[in-house]
Design an enzyme around this catalytic site. Structure first.
Site, mmCIF file in Angstrom:
data_model
loop_
_atom_site.group_PDB
_atom_site.id
_atom_site.type_symbol
_atom_site.label_atom_id
_atom_site.label_comp_id
_atom_site.label_asym_id
_atom_site.label_seq_id
_atom_site.Cartn_x
_atom_site.Cartn_y
_atom_site.Cartn_z
ATOM 1 N N ASP A 148 0.833 -1.217 -0.035
ATOM 2 C CA ASP A 148 0.068 0.104 0.072
ATOM 3 C C ASP A 148 0.818 1.277 -0.039
ATOM 4 O OD1 ASP A 148 -1.648 2.219 0.450
ATOM 5 O OD2 ASP A 148 -2.752 1.037 2.169
ATOM 6 N N HIS A 149 0.986 1.807 -1.081
ATOM 7 C CA HIS A 149 1.941 3.008 -1.433
ATOM 8 C C HIS A 149 1.715 4.166 -0.493
ATOM 9 C CE1 HIS A 149 5.124 4.992 -3.089
ATOM 10 N NE2 HIS A 149 5.095 4.371 -4.208
#
Lengths: 377, 469
Positions: B441-442
């Protein structure tokens, strides 16, 4: 209604640790509560719990089709049931075993329905305790109608006569039923016609697997203001508070001032029914948080701390409860099973060609078994 | 001797698994004493004993599936053990009520759909329909319409017109093909239009056999069809429609939620896992691991835990609160393992996996897989995961871009391990190669950090001895 309901609005007389609190309004409604009465409240709650336990076991043994456990809600039921007069009429849902006890409905008779051999089990006219209603909230319009009929019967009565002899209705339902359309319709009618109905909602926090937050974002009692009737939010695990507020509500309704809404805040400690598994949808932390608020524990604490009971009281009660349970078991197993052919008589009041044809076929079918001579199953 | 048959403890259950016996043969039991725990399709249920006496037989072993209304336990009520206190003469009371022999009616419930096949009562004759089915239906229709007409005659002409309008609808209903609800359901499940099936039942009703034989014929026709592909048929027949339900529905929602709330970044790394293969081979031979299934997944699980401690932001969650978003970094690891189960895709997790040694972790992985395959994974086993692994290699796939399990910020996909040509010191040699894929999850894990985490996991697969550091 201009102010939101807060926790301070919860009527409580007996705290979870067994302390008796004073109350400006409701103390007057508890003036006659003596030691004997307190002990009888405890006895009723304990018997209800033991009955519930036995019926659950009977279901697990294949002797009942289904059972609806009541554990945790005994105070809400005994307190409210004991506030009624024999002439008042009660409309239960299907979990009101404790209320039934206060109306002297036999525990054994209540099992006919759950054993699948009767559509009812007791005569509602004898105890003014209506049939269990399996269709949620269906009993609420009936309650409004019954209350409106009482008003017609008591037309022209003055306030004194109403207070002394007037009838009233208590309609039991839960947080889940509270959002059924019938609940709304019933309350609108009852209020418009000043029907003497006490709407007694046991908010046990769960409608099977649906948590209360889904039913309402505010305490249910706030709805009462919308209908224009008084609303009371009471600790449903406090038998004294429930007794007092229900007495107040019945007095109000009886006097011709119209219906009252009571939200009894309680908790279903067990499953919704024997076909339900609450561990699938609620956390054990929540169950643990409610366990100390058990209605029996707080009354026992109060009774013991005020030296109103001794150990012998509890020992004798346990013996009596076991005897009651054994009797219930014996009675349930001995109920005769009515022949299926009887059911055909109960479809229409008058003979009907289609039903007659089906009955003939059924009798022919039953007679076709090699062991048919041994009689009906 | 009294035999207690398994009752239907839910509404309409047909069987249950024995989870555990609480009594053994020879034990004395009291009325309502819990004697067995069973698992039904709905829940775990403890059964209280209906009789007092001595247990003489248990009719199933733990793990067995027992059909409703078949024997569960046999109790000798003449065991003459003392009655439980407080319940006056329960044995006597029960003796009259309990089903003691086949002549006595048994429990009222528990004769579910599968039960009566084994105890079907003998028949001398079958009830005959009063006339042939078509005639019967016609006579019913006319009985009803006659009744309607009779009543209508006494009503106003306006009402009569209404009733006339209703007649076809009533006749239509009575003319409906007859079939029992389970048969209708079977037909619906098989995609058979019940109106197309010729009924052979005694009342002209469509029976289960009719539906099955219709389906068998249809299947034969299908087998004769040269290909699956629909050629030149109507557009409707070219698309197979399946209702999305249950776990499929839950999976779909979880995946959409995850894919559209967490911006995924995926990276891949090829790893020479030859040493891992050697290490696994050694563990398998080790006495400490006797009877425990050991696989490269165990080493990967350990590698992920190790690497997460060095790059803790992968072991976290993104939480929206009233005061804005928060990142919750976990100082524990509930390691999720995606599993294909009979119920569909589930991601149960191993709680506090960081505290487990290699042997305990191997045991936990085995239990998790066994439970999942048996379809017994409980909701709490799936709650609270912090990081997940999906073992797509088990299906022979090299790599893929996994979608993060909702509530987590990282997932590792473990590809197949196979021998491939690999260059070592300038020479091509066969080595055991695998590909690790990771999605992050950036919002929480930046590129450099996810790269470092993946490199750390890879380094352990390359050299498991590093775990000893």
């Amino acid at each position: 209604m201009t102010r939101a309901v807060t926790e301070e609005d919860l009527v409580q007389i007996l705290t979870p640790d067994g302390q008796r609190l004073a109350h400006d309004i409701y103390d007057a409604y508890l003036a006659d509560v003596d030691a004997d009465m307190l002990r009888s409240f405890y006895r009723d709650m304990a018997l209800t719990r033991r009955f519930d336990q036995e019926a659950t076991a009977l279901q697990r043994q294949g002797q009942l089709c289904l059972w609806v456990p009541v554990r945790g809600q005994e105070a809400a039921q005994i307190g409210s049931g004991r506030a009624t007069r024999p002439s008042d009429y009660i409309f239960p849902t299907y979990r009101e075993h404790g209320v039934a006890l206060t109306r002297e409905v036999s525990f054994s008779e209540m099992l006919r329905l759950f054993r699948g051999i009767s559509g009812g089990g007791w005569d509602p006219r004898e105890n003014n305790f209506h049939m269990y209603t399996m269709v949620l909230a269906a009993q609420l319009p009936h309650a409004a109608g019954y209350g409106m009929a009482l008003n017609l019967e008591q037309h022209g009565w003055d306030e004194a006569k109403r207070a002394a002899e007037g009838g009233a209705v208590v309609a039991y339902f839960g947080d889940g039923s509270s959002t059924e359309g019938e609940a709304h319709e019933s309350m609108v009618f009852a209020n418009s016609f000043d029907a003497p109905v006490v709407y007694f909602c046991q908010n046990n926090q769960w409608a099977i697997s649906v948590p209360f937050e889904v039913q309402s974002k505010v305490p249910l009692v706030q709805r009462a203001a919308g209908y224009g009737m008084p609303g009371i939010r009471v600790d449903g695990n406090d038998v004294l508070a429930v007794l007092a507020v229900t007495r107040w509500a019945l007095e109000h309704a009886r006097s011709g001032k119209g219906p009252v809404f009571i939200e009894a805040v309680t908790y279903r400690l067990g499953a919704h029914t024997t076909a339900d598994d609450p561990t699938k949808y609620r956390l054990s932390e929540e169950e643990k948080a409610w366990a100390p608020k058990d209605p029996l524990i707080r009354l026992e604490t109060y009774l013991r701390e005020n030296k109103l009971v001794d150990d012998e009281f509890f020992e004798q009660l346990a013996v009596d409860a076991d005897a009651m349970a054994a009797k219930v078991r014996e009675d349930a197993m001995a109920f005769p099973v009515p022949p299926l052919a009887k059911s055909f008589e109960q479809v229409y009041a008058q003979a009907h060609p289609l039903i007659q044809e089906e009955l003939d076929w059924h009798l022919q079918y039953e007679a076709g078994f090699a062991d048919a001579a041994q009689g009906e199953h | 001797m009294t035999v207690f048959n398994l009752p239907d403890v839910g509404e309409g259950l047909t069987e249950a698994d024995i989870a555990s016996w609480k009594v053994a043969v020879g034990d004395t039991v009291e009325v309502n004493q819990i004697f067995v725990e069973i698992e039904t399709a709905k829940s775990l249920v403890e059964l209280p004993c209906p009789f007092a006496g001595v247990v003489t037989a248990l009719h199933a072993a733990e793990g067995d599936t027992v059909l409703v209304d078949t024997p569960l336990i046999t109790i000798d009520q003449d065991g003459n053990k003392p009655a439980p206190t407080g319940t006056p003469e329960p044995a006597e009371a029960l003796a009259t009520a309990a089903p003691q022999a086949s002549e006595e009616p048994g429990p009222l419930v528990g004769s579910g759909p599968t039960a009566d096949s084994s105890v079907r009562r003998a028949r001398t004759n079958r009830p005959k329909p009063s006339s042939d089915p078509a005639q019967l239906r016609a006579s019913r229709a006319s009985a009803l319409t006659e009744e309607i007409s009779r009543r209508a005659a006494s009503l106003s002409s306006a009402l009569t017109r209404e009733v006339d309008k209703a007649k076809p609808a009533v006749a239509n209903f009575v003319d409906r093909v007859l079939a029992k609800p389970p048969v209708r359901r079977l037909a619906k499940e098989l995609g058979v239009d019940i109106n197309d099936v010729v009924g052979t039942g005694s009342q002209g009703e469509v029976t289960r056999e009719d539906v099955n034989s219709y389906q068998a014929q249809r299947e034969a026709e299908h087998a004769a069809a040269p290909t699956y592909w629909a050629h030149g048929e109507l557009a409707d027949a070219r698309t197979e429609r399946t209702q999305v339900r249950g776990v499929r529905k839950a999976t779909a929602k979880a995946m959409v939620d995850s894919a559209f709330t967490a911006p995924h970044v995926s990276i891949f790394v090829d790893v020479d896992a030859s040493r891992t293969m050697e290490y696994v081979a050694r563990l398998k031979k080790s006495r400490d691991f006797e009877g425990i299934k050991v696989s490269p997944l165990l080493v990967l699980a350990r590698a992920v835990i190790w690497a997460a401690a060095r790059n803790p932001s992968v072991n976290a969650s993104w939480v929206e609160t009233e005061n804005g978003a928060e990142i919750h970094q976990k100082r524990f690891m509930n390691l999720g393992i995606a599993a294909a189960t009979p119920r569909g895709l589930l991601v149960p997790n191993i709680k506090d996996a960081q505290d487990l040694n290699m042997r305990e972790l191997a045991t936990a992985l085995n239990e998790l897989a066994t439970t999942a395959r048996a379809g017994k994974t409980k909701p709490e086993d799936m709650r609270g995961g912090t990081l997940s692994i999906t073992n797509i290699g088990a299906l022979g796939i090299d790599t893929g871009t996994p979608i993060i399990n909702p509530g987590e910020v990282a997932i590792v996909a473990f590809g197949t391990i196979r021998q491939k040509p690999w260059v070592v010191d300038g020479e091509v040699v066969p080595r055991w190669i695998t590909t690790l894929g990771g999605s992050f999850d950036h919002r929480v894990v930046d590129g450099d950090l996810s790269a470092r985490f993946m490199a750390d996991v890879a380094s352990i697969l390359q050299e498991p001895a590093m775990l000893l550091d």
